[in-house]
Design a protein around this motif. Sequence first.
Motif, PDB file in Angstrom:
ATOM      1  N   ASP A  54      17.036  16.498 -50.226  1.00  0.00           N
ATOM      2  CA  ASP A  54      16.674  16.788 -51.683  1.00  0.00           C
ATOM      3  C   ASP A  54      17.711  17.133 -51.796  1.00  0.00           C
ATOM      4  N   LEU A  55      19.098  16.703 -51.520  1.00  0.00           N
ATOM      5  CA  LEU A  55      20.809  16.478 -52.715  1.00  0.00           C
ATOM      6  C   LEU A  55      19.972  14.916 -53.598  1.00  0.00           C
ATOM      7  N   LEU A  56      19.380  14.333 -53.070  1.00  0.00           N
ATOM      8  CA  LEU A  56      19.418  12.979 -53.449  1.00  0.00           C
ATOM      9  C   LEU A  56      18.238  13.605 -54.606  1.00  0.00           C
ATOM     10  N   LYS A  57      17.246  14.143 -54.470  1.00  0.00           N
ATOM     11  CA  LYS A  57      15.897  14.288 -55.256  1.00  0.00           C
ATOM     12  C   LYS A  57      16.755  15.390 -56.756  1.00  0.00           C
ATOM     13  N   GLU A  58      17.487  16.206 -56.242  1.00  0.00           N
ATOM     14  CA  GLU A  58      17.935  17.136 -56.716  1.00  0.00           C
ATOM     15  C   GLU A  58      19.433  15.975 -58.150  1.00  0.00           C
ATOM     16  N   LEU A  59      20.010  15.206 -57.202  1.00  0.00           N
ATOM     17  CA  LEU A  59      21.305  14.192 -58.123  1.00  0.00           C
ATOM     18  C   LEU A  59      20.576  12.830 -58.678  1.00  0.00           C
ATOM     19  N   TYR A  60      19.237  13.272 -58.713  1.00  0.00           N
ATOM     20  CA  TYR A  60      18.528  12.394 -59.285  1.00  0.00           C
ATOM     21  C   TYR A  60      17.344  12.606 -60.461  1.00  0.00           C
ATOM     22  N   ASP A  61      17.629  13.858 -60.566  1.00  0.00           N
ATOM     23  CA  ASP A  61      16.058  14.448 -61.305  1.00  0.00           C
ATOM     24  C   ASP A  61      16.393  14.201 -62.707  1.00  0.00           C
ATOM     25  N   VAL A  62      15.741  14.209 -63.239  1.00  0.00           N
ATOM     26  CA  VAL A  62      15.529  13.370 -64.538  1.00  0.00           C
ATOM     27  C   VAL A  62      15.431  14.677 -65.826  1.00  0.00           C
ATOM     28  N   LYS A  63      15.324  15.884 -64.910  1.00  0.00           N
ATOM     29  CA  LYS A  63      15.041  16.981 -65.790  1.00  0.00           C
ATOM     30  C   LYS A  63      16.606  17.476 -66.234  1.00  0.00           C
ATOM     31  N   SER A  64      17.548  16.889 -64.980  1.00  0.00           N
ATOM     32  CA  SER A  64      19.251  17.672 -65.617  1.00  0.00           C
ATOM     33  C   SER A  64      20.529  16.372 -65.674  1.00  0.00           C
ATOM     34  N   ASP A  65      20.762  16.882 -65.641  1.00  0.00           N
ATOM     35  CA  ASP A  65      22.508  15.701 -66.399  1.00  0.00           C
ATOM     36  C   ASP A  65      23.290  15.781 -64.923  1.00  0.00           C
ATOM     37  N   ASN A  66      22.795  15.950 -64.208  1.00  0.00           N
ATOM     38  CA  ASN A  66      23.768  15.467 -62.398  1.00  0.00           C
ATOM     39  C   ASN A  66      24.322  14.479 -63.023  1.00  0.00           C
ATOM     40  N   PHE A  67      23.286  13.707 -62.724  1.00  0.00           N
ATOM     41  CA  PHE A  67      23.828  12.073 -62.194  1.00  0.00           C
ATOM     42  C   PHE A  67      25.060  11.691 -63.707  1.00  0.00           C
ATOM     43  N   GLN A  68      24.436  11.987 -64.471  1.00  0.00           N
ATOM     44  CA  GLN A  68      25.425  11.473 -65.545  1.00  0.00           C
ATOM     45  C   GLN A  68      26.704  12.209 -65.588  1.00  0.00           C
ATOM     46  N   THR A  69      27.164  13.991 -65.280  1.00  0.00           N
ATOM     47  CA  THR A  69      27.935  14.488 -64.222  1.00  0.00           C
ATOM     48  C   THR A  69      28.430  13.943 -63.391  1.00  0.00           C
ATOM     49  N   TRP A  70      27.669  13.316 -62.034  1.00  0.00           N
ATOM     50  CA  TRP A  70      28.237  12.794 -61.159  1.00  0.00           C
ATOM     51  C   TRP A  70      28.491  11.016 -61.507  1.00  0.00           C
ATOM     52  N   ASP A  71      28.286   9.976 -62.509  1.00  0.00           N
ATOM     53  CA  ASP A  71      29.198   9.446 -62.955  1.00  0.00           C
ATOM     54  C   ASP A  71      30.407   9.323 -63.727  1.00  0.00           C
ATOM     55  N   ASP A  72      30.266  10.140 -64.522  1.00  0.00           N
ATOM     56  CA  ASP A  72      31.821  10.989 -65.244  1.00  0.00           C
ATOM     57  C   ASP A  72      32.561  10.515 -63.847  1.00  0.00           C
TER      58      ASP A  72
END
Length: 157
Positions: A54-72
């Motif tokens: 579930d957490l992986l799905k949220e992290l990589y959800d293209v409708k959010s900027d979760n991954f961009q924030t995570w990467d920054d």
Amino acid sequence: MKSNNQSFFKYLKDNLYLECFLEHLDIKAANAINIDVDHCILEACSYGKKKINDLLKELYDVKSDNFQTWDDLRTSGKLIPKLSNNFQLLQKSAKRKKDAFLYIHILKSKINSKYYVTSYFVDLDLLEINPEYLILNSFKNLKDAKKSVSIYMKHKN
């Protein structure tokens, strides 16, 4: 930061099982195994309502900027301190060679008084861009951690 982004990171912060996270880091570091920090973080946060998938799905959800924030946050060395007040970012080092980027950070754990050396590496020249975020080692004093960073940066030419 989008609201779903804030809720994702709030969930991680509220549900990080710190003892489990530190145990993963210490076991792997003691055995000289580079540790995938992304996986360790998500695993240590998956003991609550949300499981790791579930957490992986949220992290990589293209409708959010979760991954961009995570990467920054990985790049800046602030991801782990954002998720736990136990960690303090003490040092950042960076190196660029063509389209490859290496970031090294020293984090101090207040609970166990250890210094963790993390690396974040990405090579944009590769066909498959697969960033690595690793815990390289842990030390009992800052001087040894800094020495390790210095040696590592010299050898990564």
